[in-house]
Motif scaffolding. Structure first.
Motif, PDB file in Angstrom:
ATOM      1  N   UNK A  16      10.177   6.884 -15.389  1.00  0.00           N
ATOM      2  CA  UNK A  16      10.673   5.973 -16.424  1.00  0.00           C
ATOM      3  C   UNK A  16       9.534   5.524 -17.346  1.00  0.00           C
ATOM      4  N   UNK A  17       8.436   5.090 -16.746  1.00  0.00           N
ATOM      5  CA  UNK A  17       7.317   4.566 -17.525  1.00  0.00           C
ATOM      6  C   UNK A  17       6.151   5.544 -17.630  1.00  0.00           C
ATOM      7  N   UNK A  18       6.118   6.552 -16.739  1.00  0.00           N
ATOM      8  CA  UNK A  18       5.000   7.485 -16.729  1.00  0.00           C
ATOM      9  C   UNK A  18       4.754   8.173 -18.059  1.00  0.00           C
ATOM     10  N   UNK A  19       5.786   8.788 -18.674  1.00  0.00           N
ATOM     11  CA  UNK A  19       5.546   9.418 -19.976  1.00  0.00           C
ATOM     12  C   UNK A  19       5.050   8.448 -21.038  1.00  0.00           C
ATOM     13  N   UNK A  20       5.621   7.232 -21.062  1.00  0.00           N
ATOM     14  CA  UNK A  20       5.163   6.236 -22.038  1.00  0.00           C
ATOM     15  C   UNK A  20       3.722   5.819 -21.754  1.00  0.00           C
ATOM     16  N   UNK A  21       3.400   5.624 -20.475  1.00  0.00           N
ATOM     17  CA  UNK A  21       2.031   5.280 -20.113  1.00  0.00           C
ATOM     18  C   UNK A  21       1.077   6.416 -20.469  1.00  0.00           C
ATOM     19  N   UNK A  22       1.525   7.664 -20.212  1.00  0.00           N
ATOM     20  CA  UNK A  22       0.694   8.808 -20.560  1.00  0.00           C
ATOM     21  C   UNK A  22       0.408   8.882 -22.051  1.00  0.00           C
ATOM     22  N   UNK A  23       1.428   8.591 -22.863  1.00  0.00           N
ATOM     23  CA  UNK A  23       1.252   8.597 -24.321  1.00  0.00           C
ATOM     24  C   UNK A  23       0.234   7.541 -24.740  1.00  0.00           C
ATOM     25  N   UNK A  24       0.346   6.351 -24.149  1.00  0.00           N
ATOM     26  CA  UNK A  24      -0.600   5.284 -24.479  1.00  0.00           C
ATOM     27  C   UNK A  24      -2.015   5.629 -24.032  1.00  0.00           C
ATOM     28  N   UNK A  75       0.827  -1.212   0.000  1.00  0.00           N
ATOM     29  CA  UNK A  75       0.000   0.000   0.000  1.00  0.00           C
ATOM     30  C   UNK A  75       0.857   1.255   0.000  1.00  0.00           C
ATOM     31  N   UNK A  76       1.939   1.237   0.806  1.00  0.00           N
ATOM     32  CA  UNK A  76       2.823   2.398   0.873  1.00  0.00           C
ATOM     33  C   UNK A  76       3.515   2.622  -0.468  1.00  0.00           C
ATOM     34  N   UNK A  77       3.948   1.534  -1.089  1.00  0.00           N
ATOM     35  CA  UNK A  77       4.587   1.629  -2.400  1.00  0.00           C
ATOM     36  C   UNK A  77       3.607   2.179  -3.436  1.00  0.00           C
ATOM     37  N   UNK A  78       2.366   1.684  -3.398  1.00  0.00           N
ATOM     38  CA  UNK A  78       1.365   2.147  -4.357  1.00  0.00           C
ATOM     39  C   UNK A  78       1.063   3.627  -4.181  1.00  0.00           C
ATOM     40  N   UNK A  79       0.995   4.085  -2.925  1.00  0.00           N
ATOM     41  CA  UNK A  79       0.713   5.506  -2.693  1.00  0.00           C
ATOM     42  C   UNK A  79       1.862   6.380  -3.178  1.00  0.00           C
ATOM     43  N   UNK A  80       3.104   5.959  -2.885  1.00  0.00           N
ATOM     44  CA  UNK A  80       4.246   6.735  -3.358  1.00  0.00           C
ATOM     45  C   UNK A  80       4.301   6.752  -4.884  1.00  0.00           C
ATOM     46  N   UNK A  81       4.098   5.599  -5.496  1.00  0.00           N
ATOM     47  CA  UNK A  81       4.115   5.530  -6.960  1.00  0.00           C
ATOM     48  C   UNK A  81       3.037   6.423  -7.555  1.00  0.00           C
ATOM     49  N   UNK A  82       1.864   6.440  -6.930  1.00  0.00           N
ATOM     50  CA  UNK A  82       0.755   7.226  -7.460  1.00  0.00           C
ATOM     51  C   UNK A  82       1.024   8.723  -7.350  1.00  0.00           C
ATOM     52  N   UNK A  83       1.646   9.152  -6.240  1.00  0.00           N
ATOM     53  CA  UNK A  83       1.939  10.582  -6.095  1.00  0.00           C
ATOM     54  C   UNK A  83       2.942  11.049  -7.150  1.00  0.00           C
ATOM     55  N   UNK A  84       3.896  10.198  -7.495  1.00  0.00           N
ATOM     56  CA  UNK A  84       4.830  10.551  -8.564  1.00  0.00           C
ATOM     57  C   UNK A  84       4.174  10.402  -9.941  1.00  0.00           C
ATOM     58  N   UNK A  85       3.361   9.357 -10.083  1.00  0.00           N
ATOM     59  CA  UNK A  85       2.712   9.114 -11.370  1.00  0.00           C
ATOM     60  C   UNK A  85       1.783  10.259 -11.750  1.00  0.00           C
ATOM     61  N   UNK A  86       1.143  10.879 -10.758  1.00  0.00           N
ATOM     62  CA  UNK A  86       0.245  11.996 -11.032  1.00  0.00           C
ATOM     63  C   UNK A  86       0.977  13.151 -11.687  1.00  0.00           C
ATOM     64  N   UNK A 138       0.231  17.937  -5.135  1.00  0.00           N
ATOM     65  CA  UNK A 138       1.599  17.831  -4.644  1.00  0.00           C
ATOM     66  C   UNK A 138       1.680  17.661  -3.141  1.00  0.00           C
ATOM     67  N   UNK A 139       0.637  18.105  -2.420  1.00  0.00           N
ATOM     68  CA  UNK A 139       0.629  17.920  -0.971  1.00  0.00           C
ATOM     69  C   UNK A 139       0.649  16.442  -0.617  1.00  0.00           C
ATOM     70  N   UNK A 140       0.130  15.588  -1.502  1.00  0.00           N
ATOM     71  CA  UNK A 140       0.220  14.151  -1.275  1.00  0.00           C
ATOM     72  C   UNK A 140       1.656  13.703  -1.156  1.00  0.00           C
ATOM     73  N   UNK A 141       2.545  14.329  -1.938  1.00  0.00           N
ATOM     74  CA  UNK A 141       3.968  14.034  -1.837  1.00  0.00           C
ATOM     75  C   UNK A 141       4.501  14.410  -0.461  1.00  0.00           C
ATOM     76  N   UNK A 142       3.964  15.492   0.105  1.00  0.00           N
ATOM     77  CA  UNK A 142       4.365  15.892   1.455  1.00  0.00           C
ATOM     78  C   UNK A 142       3.991  14.867   2.496  1.00  0.00           C
ATOM     79  N   UNK A 143       2.811  14.238   2.348  1.00  0.00           N
ATOM     80  CA  UNK A 143       2.413  13.191   3.284  1.00  0.00           C
ATOM     81  C   UNK A 143       3.327  11.979   3.162  1.00  0.00           C
TER      82      UNK A 143
END
Length: 415
Positions: free
Chosen positions: A153-161, A19-30, A114-119
């Motif tokens: 690494x994958x975010x821009x490619x995922x965004x393009x798709x 869950x912690x990994x998913x939340x961190x990944x999501x804050x960066x993915x956003x 971005x405040x999510x990144x602060x949490x």
């Protein structure tokens, strides 16, 4: 299996880490998944293209806005309720972007997102340090760094798709729905680490919140040379990478006129190199102290930035610039988690407060530094980006030198 300091079962350990990994990944993915669509955002909202790096830097600065308060509040009320509030705020602000109709409202939502990144920085990182023993905590921090780096690494490619089937508004709605699932995972599996007796008989005490006491504690931290050097070094060391993330859409898509897919592919060498550096760190932790690891990491770090500056002076093309960034990124991956650990344990104060101020200083340096480089033309020519990014990264060396000089061996050695 990781060695935990609190009494939780293997299933909860796995669920908490997931869950912690998913939340961190999501804050960066956003941040990263929307970068290929930022020119569409400015066109749709009838705004100038200069808002592309501004929106990214506002996202970073949003991570700073509440950290000074989140750390002390989590010391009193616990890490778990604060992180649940943070994940809910992040999800709602992502979903709200679906209906925004002006660039001003969009930028405000980027600040809130971005405040999510602060949490993540002020609440979840101390919880991780309090759940696991030191060596395992450093390893998990490095592995979390690897997962977070999957986003640029994958975010821009995922965004393009995703843009092939969804609009940028629908992408934000998707992020909001995913955040709701992450919130549920944290609700089910995140343990409380404050005020809970650990297996070694100790506990992280609850510290009552007081404005006067909080200001005094922050003042004491700012007067701690080792803490200040570590926090400033964290921000400056990451500045070239953060600037690349913010300015790459302008440099590659607008200036070099690349198609979005090619822009995404050029991100792979840089962020793969950071992941490689984190993996090297994991291998060397068993035989080297944290200070020794930082000293080793400075070789690729400095060589990469010096080559980047040479690329600017010689007018080299995109290939040498990306190769230089990749060499620098190996050193960054090797050193980032180690420097963070030294910052966190440079003071005996509560880790929530120390982590909050560390995150505030480092993210503020990255946000303001990235904005300054964008303002002086870093997004207009590749050479300008290279010289200013190299200069900003090398500015960390005096702080790193002072940190290594003042860090005692008992703090630096992994247990």
């Amino acid at each position: 299996m990781q060695r935990t300091l609190i009494n939780i079962g293997p299933r909860q350990v796995a669920g908490f880490c997931l869950a912690l990994t998913a939340f961190e990944l999501l804050t960066y993915m956003a941040s990263d998944v929307i970068m290929p669509a930022m020119l569409d955002v400015t066109t749709d909202l009838e705004a100038d293209a200069r808002h592309v790096p501004h929106a990214f830097n506002l996202y970073l600065l949003g991570g700073v806005c509440l950290q000074w308060l989140l750390g002390p509040l989590s010391d009193q009320f616990g890490r778990r309720p604060l992180l649940l509030i943070g994940s809910a705020l992040f999800g709602v602000s992502c979903a709200a972007a679906f209906s925004t109709d002006s660039i001003e409202a969009f930028n405000l939502l980027r600040l809130l997102q971005g405040m999510g990144l602060g949490f993540v920085v002020a609440v979840s990182y101390p919880a991780l340090q309090e759940v696991f023993c030191e060596a395992d905590a450093v390893r998990l921090m490095a592995l979390l760094g690897n997962v977070a780096l999957l986003s640029p690494l994958l975010g821009p490619l995922l965004g393009i798709l995703l843009l092939e089937w969804l609009s940028w508004r629908e992408i934000f709605l998707l992020l909001g729905c995913t955040a709701a699932l992450v919130w549920l995972g944290l609700l089910l599996w995140m343990p409380e680490t404050v005020g809970v007796e650990r297996r070694d008989g100790q506990q992280t005490p609850r510290v009552p919140f007081s404005w006067r006491l909080t200001c005094r504690r922050y003042g004491a931290l700012l007067g701690n040379p080792r803490f200040l050097c570590a926090s400033l070094a964290l921000g400056l060391m990451s500045l070239p990478l953060i600037t690349w993330i913010g300015l790459a859409p302008l440099l590659l898509v607008r200036v070099l006129e690349m198609p979005p897919l090619e822009y995404g592919l050029w991100q792979i060498p840089v962020f793969s190199a950071v992941i490689a550096g984190n993996l090297i760190l994991d291998r060397l932790l068993q035989t080297h102290s944290l200070t020794q690891l930082i000293q080793l990491a400075l070789w690729p770090f400095c060589l990469g930035l010096l080559f980047l500056a040479a690329c600017a002076l010689l007018g080299a093309g995109l290939g040498p610039v990306v190769a230089s960034l990749s060499l620098y990124a190996v050193g960054l991956g090797m050193s980032n988690s180690a420097v963070y650990r030294l910052a966190l344990f440079s003071s005996d104060d509560s880790k929530g407060l120390v982590s909050a101020l560390t995150g505030m200083i480092s993210i503020a340096v990255m946000g303001f530094g990235g904005s300054l480089i964008a303002a002086i033309g870093g997004g207009s020519r590749l050479e300008y980006f290279a010289i200013w990014a190299a200069f900003g990264g090398l500015m960390c060396l005096p702080m790193v030198y002072r940190l290594l000089q003042t860090t005692t061996s008992d703090v630096a050695s992994p247990q």
